[in-house]
Design an enzyme around this catalytic site. Structure first.
Site, mmCIF file in Angstrom:
data_model
loop_
_atom_site.group_PDB
_atom_site.id
_atom_site.type_symbol
_atom_site.label_atom_id
_atom_site.label_comp_id
_atom_site.label_asym_id
_atom_site.label_seq_id
_atom_site.Cartn_x
_atom_site.Cartn_y
_atom_site.Cartn_z
ATOM 1 N N GLY A 120 -41.201 -26.556 59.096
ATOM 2 C CA GLY A 120 -42.074 -26.481 57.932
ATOM 3 C C GLY A 120 -43.473 -26.855 58.370
ATOM 4 N N GLY A 150 -41.783 -25.116 52.339
ATOM 5 C CA GLY A 150 -40.342 -25.277 52.408
ATOM 6 C C GLY A 150 -39.782 -26.213 51.357
ATOM 7 C CD GLU A 151 -36.081 -26.849 47.697
ATOM 8 O OE1 GLU A 151 -35.791 -28.002 48.043
ATOM 9 O OE2 GLU A 151 -36.124 -26.498 46.507
ATOM 10 C CB CYS A 191 -33.682 -24.874 53.466
ATOM 11 S SG CYS A 191 -34.018 -25.674 55.043
ATOM 12 C CG LEU A 220 -40.024 -28.356 66.116
ATOM 13 C CD1 LEU A 220 -38.733 -28.807 66.801
ATOM 14 C CD2 LEU A 220 -40.739 -27.346 66.987
#
Length: 214
Positions: free
Chosen positions: A148, A71-72, A177, A160
């Site tokens: 993520g 993820g970001e 994100c 989470l």
């Protein structure tokens, strides 16, 4: 299946991150799974695929930590339920994509208990507010929960985050994100005033239900 649940309270991000990594590296096939329920002081975290440029308005008060999850960029802070899932996926008999679906369903089911309709968005992990009559339509499509994960040796860590009564101004400093203009919301803004500990217990119950599914 035994899962040890630990309620850690408000804990530093970096030391908790290192503890997750150490737990996963040192565990073996007999190590019981653990779920850590906690909150963090304000911190931005950047995943493996993340672009630091998505922190478009840095803050001297909020550190940025590079981490090894997928993820970001995202934000963690007080008033947000964070749950880390330290699970042996081989022992559970599921792959990571199935784990993501189960986490998302637990979040959707939790929000439904509080009268909030939520949904997945294809290609964008996390949970988003669905259109509904009970709340302002301006919040339809806003992100209310992020997830993520990292899998090492068949075992997961990270997890989470559900926004309950969170500093939404911090999210305005990032492209959540990696999506410019993505709105972020919390349960309090949507009219839910329940205690964060009660919401944590509701979410934990739904997660445990999802994890014991065959």
């Amino acid at each position: 299946m035994t899962i040890l649940v630990k309620h850690l309270g408000l804990v530093d991000y970096s030391s908790t991150y290192e503890a997750m990594r150490s737990f996963t590296q040192e565990r073996d096939s007999d190590t019981p799974d653990e779920i850590w329920v906690l909150e963090h002081p304000p911190v931005f975290t950047l995943g493996l695929a993340g672009d630091a440029g998505n922190l478009h308005s840095p803050s001297n008060q909020i550190p940025l930590v590079q981490v090894d999850r997928g993820g970001e960029i995202t934000y963690h802070g007080p008033g947000q339920i964070v749950i880390y899932l330290l699970l042996d996926l081989r022992r559970l008999g599921i792959f990571v994509k199935e784990l993501v679906l189960r986490i998302e369903q637990a979040l959707i089911d939790t929000l439904a208990e509080y009268g909030l309709k939520a949904e997945r968005h294809a290609g964008a992990p996390g949970i988003y507010v669905a259109e509904q009559d009970e709340i302002s339509q301006s919040w339809a499509g806003a992100k209310i929960a992020a997830l993520g994960l990292k899998v090492s040796k068949g075992c997961s860590y990270h997890g989470l985050a559900l926004n309950v009564a969170t500093d939404l101004g911090a999210f305005a400093r990032i492209h959540p994100c990696g999506y410019e203009g993505l709105k972020t919301v919390d349960m309090q803004t949507l009219g839910i005033g329940d205690n964060i500990d009660l919401i944590s217990q509701t979410l934990l119950g739904h997660l445990q239900q999802q994890l014991i599914k065959s």
